[in-house]
Design a protein around this motif. Structure first.
Motif, PDB file in Angstrom:
ATOM      1  N   ILE A   1     -10.974   9.342 -22.586  1.00 35.18           N
ATOM      2  CA  ILE A   1     -10.737   7.913 -22.416  1.00 35.18           C
ATOM      3  C   ILE A   1     -10.808   7.543 -20.930  1.00 35.18           C
ATOM      4  N   ILE A   2     -11.562   6.500 -20.641  1.00 36.03           N
ATOM      5  CA  ILE A   2     -11.635   6.009 -19.260  1.00 36.03           C
ATOM      6  C   ILE A   2     -10.873   4.683 -19.214  1.00 36.03           C
ATOM      7  N   ALA A   3      -9.866   4.608 -18.358  1.00 29.14           N
ATOM      8  CA  ALA A   3      -9.058   3.386 -18.272  1.00 29.14           C
ATOM      9  C   ALA A   3      -9.593   2.497 -17.158  1.00 29.14           C
ATOM     10  N   TYR A   4      -9.674   1.184 -17.428  1.00 29.84           N
ATOM     11  CA  TYR A   4     -10.045   0.220 -16.391  1.00 29.84           C
ATOM     12  C   TYR A   4      -8.738  -0.294 -15.796  1.00 29.84           C
ATOM     13  N   VAL A   5      -8.613  -0.222 -14.486  1.00 27.52           N
ATOM     14  CA  VAL A   5      -7.321  -0.552 -13.889  1.00 27.52           C
ATOM     15  C   VAL A   5      -7.436  -1.560 -12.747  1.00 27.52           C
ATOM     16  N   ARG A   6      -6.377  -2.325 -12.596  1.00 32.74           N
ATOM     17  CA  ARG A   6      -6.210  -3.133 -11.390  1.00 32.74           C
ATOM     18  C   ARG A   6      -4.976  -2.571 -10.693  1.00 32.74           C
ATOM     19  N   ILE A   7      -5.154  -2.167  -9.419  1.00 36.06           N
ATOM     20  CA  ILE A   7      -4.039  -1.573  -8.683  1.00 36.06           C
ATOM     21  C   ILE A   7      -3.217  -2.700  -8.048  1.00 36.06           C
ATOM     22  N   TYR A   8      -1.956  -2.753  -8.356  1.00 39.54           N
ATOM     23  CA  TYR A   8      -1.079  -3.765  -7.751  1.00 39.54           C
ATOM     24  C   TYR A   8      -0.367  -3.232  -6.512  1.00 39.54           C
ATOM     25  N   ASP A   9       0.157  -2.010  -6.604  1.00 36.89           N
ATOM     26  CA  ASP A   9       0.821  -1.399  -5.446  1.00 36.89           C
ATOM     27  C   ASP A   9       0.342   0.040  -5.296  1.00 36.89           C
TER      28      ASP A   9
ATOM     29  N   LEU B   1     -14.198   2.750 -31.309  1.00 41.52           N
ATOM     30  CA  LEU B   1     -14.379   1.296 -31.160  1.00 41.52           C
ATOM     31  C   LEU B   1     -13.049   0.609 -30.869  1.00 41.52           C
ATOM     32  N   SER B   2     -11.996   1.058 -31.513  1.00 41.01           N
ATOM     33  CA  SER B   2     -10.697   0.394 -31.323  1.00 41.01           C
ATOM     34  C   SER B   2     -10.217   0.591 -29.893  1.00 41.01           C
ATOM     35  N   LEU B   3     -10.662   1.676 -29.301  1.00 38.29           N
ATOM     36  CA  LEU B   3     -10.277   1.950 -27.920  1.00 38.29           C
ATOM     37  C   LEU B   3     -10.994   0.996 -26.972  1.00 38.29           C
ATOM     38  N   ASN B   4     -12.220   0.713 -27.304  1.00 37.70           N
ATOM     39  CA  ASN B   4     -13.024  -0.160 -26.469  1.00 37.70           C
ATOM     40  C   ASN B   4     -12.699  -1.624 -26.731  1.00 37.70           C
ATOM     41  N   ASP B   5     -12.039  -1.883 -27.860  1.00 41.16           N
ATOM     42  CA  ASP B   5     -11.726  -3.257 -28.228  1.00 41.16           C
ATOM     43  C   ASP B   5     -10.297  -3.264 -28.763  1.00 41.16           C
ATOM     44  N   SER B   6      -9.357  -3.545 -27.863  1.00 38.21           N
ATOM     45  CA  SER B   6      -7.957  -3.385 -28.255  1.00 38.21           C
ATOM     46  C   SER B   6      -7.507  -4.470 -29.219  1.00 38.21           C
ATOM     47  N   SER B   7      -8.360  -5.454 -29.517  1.00 36.11           N
ATOM     48  CA  SER B   7      -7.957  -6.473 -30.484  1.00 36.11           C
ATOM     49  C   SER B   7      -8.416  -6.086 -31.894  1.00 36.11           C
ATOM     50  N   PHE B   8      -9.065  -4.939 -32.018  1.00 34.10           N
ATOM     51  CA  PHE B   8      -9.494  -4.445 -33.329  1.00 34.10           C
ATOM     52  C   PHE B   8      -8.493  -3.394 -33.803  1.00 34.10           C
ATOM     53  N   HIS B   9      -7.863  -3.662 -34.945  1.00 31.19           N
ATOM     54  CA  HIS B   9      -6.847  -2.733 -35.458  1.00 31.19           C
ATOM     55  C   HIS B   9      -7.316  -2.106 -36.759  1.00 31.19           C
TER      56      HIS B   9
ATOM     57  N   LEU C   1       0.809  -1.224   0.000  1.00 28.74           N
ATOM     58  CA  LEU C   1       0.000   0.000   0.000  1.00 28.74           C
ATOM     59  C   LEU C   1       0.841   1.271   0.000  1.00 28.74           C
ATOM     60  N   VAL C   2       2.042   1.176   0.550  1.00 25.66           N
ATOM     61  CA  VAL C   2       2.844   2.399   0.651  1.00 25.66           C
ATOM     62  C   VAL C   2       3.889   2.519  -0.448  1.00 25.66           C
ATOM     63  N   ALA C   3       3.965   1.518  -1.318  1.00 25.41           N
ATOM     64  CA  ALA C   3       4.905   1.598  -2.441  1.00 25.41           C
ATOM     65  C   ALA C   3       4.355   2.570  -3.485  1.00 25.41           C
ATOM     66  N   PRO C   4       5.194   3.025  -4.454  1.00 22.03           N
ATOM     67  CA  PRO C   4       4.669   3.891  -5.521  1.00 22.03           C
ATOM     68  C   PRO C   4       3.560   3.182  -6.294  1.00 22.03           C
ATOM     69  N   LEU C   5       2.643   3.970  -6.824  1.00 20.52           N
ATOM     70  CA  LEU C   5       1.491   3.417  -7.555  1.00 20.52           C
ATOM     71  C   LEU C   5       1.944   2.565  -8.741  1.00 20.52           C
ATOM     72  N   LYS C   6       1.351   1.370  -8.837  1.00 16.14           N
ATOM     73  CA  LYS C   6       1.593   0.493  -9.975  1.00 16.14           C
ATOM     74  C   LYS C   6       0.256  -0.152 -10.320  1.00 16.14           C
ATOM     75  N   ALA C   7      -0.298   0.218 -11.489  1.00 20.18           N
ATOM     76  CA  ALA C   7      -1.622  -0.303 -11.858  1.00 20.18           C
ATOM     77  C   ALA C   7      -1.598  -0.801 -13.289  1.00 20.18           C
ATOM     78  N   LEU C   8      -2.333  -1.882 -13.539  1.00 20.70           N
ATOM     79  CA  LEU C   8      -2.430  -2.439 -14.887  1.00 20.70           C
ATOM     80  C   LEU C   8      -3.671  -1.870 -15.577  1.00 20.70           C
ATOM     81  N   VAL C   9      -3.482  -1.334 -16.780  1.00 20.50           N
ATOM     82  CA  VAL C   9      -4.646  -0.904 -17.570  1.00 20.50           C
ATOM     83  C   VAL C   9      -5.114  -2.135 -18.335  1.00 20.50           C
ATOM     84  N   PHE C  10      -6.282  -2.677 -17.956  1.00 22.26           N
ATOM     85  CA  PHE C  10      -6.687  -3.918 -18.629  1.00 22.26           C
ATOM     86  C   PHE C  10      -7.836  -3.719 -19.605  1.00 22.26           C
ATOM     87  N   ASP C  11      -8.342  -2.510 -19.705  1.00 16.33           N
ATOM     88  CA  ASP C  11      -9.384  -2.233 -20.696  1.00 16.33           C
ATOM     89  C   ASP C  11      -9.570  -0.723 -20.737  1.00 16.33           C
ATOM     90  N   SER C  12     -10.315  -0.233 -21.736  1.00  8.46           N
ATOM     91  CA  SER C  12     -10.596   1.200 -21.776  1.00  8.46           C
ATOM     92  C   SER C  12     -11.842   1.448 -22.609  1.00  8.46           C
TER      93      SER C  12
END
Ligand code: GTP
Length: 599
Positions: free
Chosen positions: A209-217, A319-327, A190-201
């Protein structure tokens, strides 16, 4: 909430095994949704999902559960899609989780996607809770399903496998208890610097853009100065919150949490799913491993139908932002003008994107025939890396080509024994090579090597129909291998129409070319005079058909008109002809479908 009472997990399963139904039951039993909001399939909210009855996008929801041990737990679960085209969504979601519920339909048993998703979960070192669903069904075979699950992993003892009916709600309580008992709580600092994974948007017209995140630290607060580590893109978090399942604002997200943060960024290229988010003031020194970007398997051109290029561009970006597998990338066709070359994971993905453009942005696009990706090695530059061709228009002249490679996949087909003959014949027609064959209970598992181009279009539907709906397909990329392909160019009225170019296997080229021109006879808009449609391969015309004229030729048909009337008709006809020759032939979607529908 104290991290010890947070659980982040996904529900993974084969298509239609009941994930979304279980998600609904969990939300109901944890009172995440009120009685008023209850309706079937709360999470499959997109119109395409309701139309097709499948999950396309993952959804994240926070629930609170009072455990029998007296504690209150925060359950963040991610509902994931099951169709093979969307497995990238699954792998993205799993990277944000610590555990997974592996759901297996008791009427079908373990299927291809069950195995694929189980492997993905293991790769991500998730704790897995095996759950057998649909035990209420008359055709449930629980013992058989238990055996199949144990074949996946012997550590799944009989007592660890839960038996439920997501439909009736039977034993859902056991699942809720098992989650906190078996899935480890996050262990971030909890006290380490912020580290979050952006897993969707997603894109919001007001918030950007709204990023979906999982906070690791660490912790993420509102109005914090933040940085995306891949490209050092900076922004300030104006708003953050959690999914309940709708977005609900909160003041802080801390290690272990899953939620969202608004970035204010408008340009979709600035944010990548899989990136690490940290704070500008106290950045973390090491980003999270992230994950590989999705590989497009099928390409097609999207062109505006009604002069709305700008609107189409904006919609595709969102759409590409909402679906990162669409290029996508911009391209210009001689026949169709400016448009986009788009990359998809498969044909269903292509179809879903088209429907989303229509439903969510009210844009109908003209879609060119889909194609695979080719590595073309040229004669005069033998040591050079290959040309990467995703658009048949760019396919080099045959006299310049040394050799061509195309992507192959490993296709795992699980089928009841009585459909095996039909399926082997089907795969043979599609140039598959059998690598392995084994039994899985009553089912046969066939493993093939097969070009992606052969399975991308209609293969899945044919497989389903040849097996009366029972066979399943799972694919994984193998490598690029040598192939013998040629380009078919279509000429209408002696002029090549670039948007109709298609690349096919040489052995099928004649049959396909004949099929295309035959279909074109009815698809090409008629003129006042007959028009030839020709298919060329390597400079030779290999198929031809004449599109009949719009109406009879006044001059040649022996209709009973006076000479002056005939001359009058002839004159008018000539004027029409001249006008027609000046205007380009407008190609309707049915012309492109003619290529698609030719097998
Ligand atoms: P995808 O999102 O497309 O992968 O499907 P899914 O796994 O989310 O399946 P979904 O929840 O949409 O359920 C598929 C079908 O199975 C629906 O018709 C459900 O009503 C039905 N179903 C789900 N759970 C049960 C159950 O416990 N018993 C019975 N009899 N049917 C169920």
């Amino acid at each position: 909430m104290n991290q010890a009472y947070i659980q982040n997990f996904a529900i993974i399963a084969h298509i239609d095994h009941g994930k979304s139904t279980l998600a609904d039951r969990i939300m109901e039993q944890t009172n995440t949704v009120s009685q008023r909001e209850r309706k079937n399939q709360l999470l499959d909210s997109m119109k395409v999902e309701q139309d097709h009855g499948i999950t396309v996008k993952s959804r994240t929801v926070r629930n609170y559960y009072h455990g029998e041990d007296g504690h209150e737990y925060e359950y963040n679960f991610i509902d994931t899609p099951g169709h093979v085209d969307f497995s990238y969504e699954v792998s993205k979601s799993l990277a944000a989780c610590d555990g997974a519920i592996l759901l297996v339909d008791a009427t079908q048993g373990v299927q291809a996607q069950t195995v694929a998703n189980f492997r993905l979960a293991k790769q991500n070192q998730l704790s897995i809770i095996p759950v057998i669903n649909k035990i209420d069904s008359e055709s449930a075979d629980i013992e058989k399903t238990v055996n199949q699950i144990q074949q996946l992993d012997q550590r799944f003892s009989h007592s660890t496998i839960l038996m439920i009916s997501a439909k009736t709600g039977q034993n859902i309580h056991d699942v809720l208890e098992a989650i906190y008992q078996r899935i480890p709580a996050p262990t971030g600092n909890l006290v380490a610097p912020l580290k979050a994974l952006v897993f969707d948007s997603i894109y919001d017209p007001f918030k950007g853009i709204i990023a979906y995140v999982r906070i690791y630290d660490g912790r993420l607060n509102a109005n914090q100065h933040l940085k995306l580590m891949a490209d050092n893109t900076e922004f300030t978090s104006h708003q953050l919150g959690v999914f309940t399942p709708n977005m609900k604002e909160s003041k802080q997200l801390s290690a272990g949490d899953v939620g969202y943060v608004t970035t204010g960024l408008k340009d979709s290229q600035l944010i990548q799913v899989g990136d690490t988010l940290t704070s500008c003031e106290h950045p973390t020194n090491k980003p999270l491993p992230g994950y590989q970007s999705a590989k497009s398997m099928v390409f097609a051109g999207f062109y505006p139908k009604d002069d709305n290029y700008k609107e189409l561009k904006a919609a595709i970006e969102k759409l590409s932002l909402n679906d990162s597998s669409f290029h996508y990338m911009e391209e210009v066709s001689e026949a169709l003008g400016p448009g986009f070359r788009c990359g998809f994971l498969g044909m269903l993905h292509l179809q879903i994107i088209r429907e989303r453009l229509a439903n969510e942005y009210h844009i109908n696009v003209l879609t060119t025939a889909p194609n695979s990706i080719y590595h073309v090695y040229l004669k005069d530059t033998p040591d050079q890396s290959p040309l990467i061709i995703t658009n048949p228009v760019k396919f080099p002249k045959f006299s310049k080509i040394n050799y061509v490679e195309e992507p192959y996949v490993k296709a795992t087909i699980t089928t009841p024994a009585d459909s095996m003959g039909a399926i082997m014949k089907l795969v043979d027609q599609h140039l598959g090579t059998l690598l392995d064959m084994s039994n899985q209970g009553d089912l046969i598992v066939l493993i093939y090597k097969i070009p992606i181009s052969e399975i991308a279009y209609n293969f899945f539907n044919k497989l389903k129909s040849d097996s009366h709906g029972y066979a399943t397909l799972d694919t994984s990329f193998l490598d690029y291998e040598l192939t013998d392909v040629v380009k078919i160019s279509i000429h209408i009225n002696y002029a090549p129409v670039d948007a109709l170019d298609t690349v096919v296997h040489r052995q099928d080229s004649e049959k396909i070319a004949q099929g295309i021109v035959k279909k074109m006879k009815y698809a090409v808009p008629r003129r006042l005079y007959p028009m030839p449609v020709q298919a060329f391969v390597e400079g030779k015309s290999i198929a031809r058909i004449d599109v009949p004229p719009l109406r009879k030729n006044a001059a040649v048909n022996g209709e009973k008109h006076s000479i002056s009337k005939k001359q009058q008709l002839l004159h008018r006809q000539n004027i029409n002809k001249r006008q027609a020759a000046q205007s380009d032939i407008k190609l309707p979607q049915s012309v492109f479908n003619a290529i698609l529908e030719t097998d």
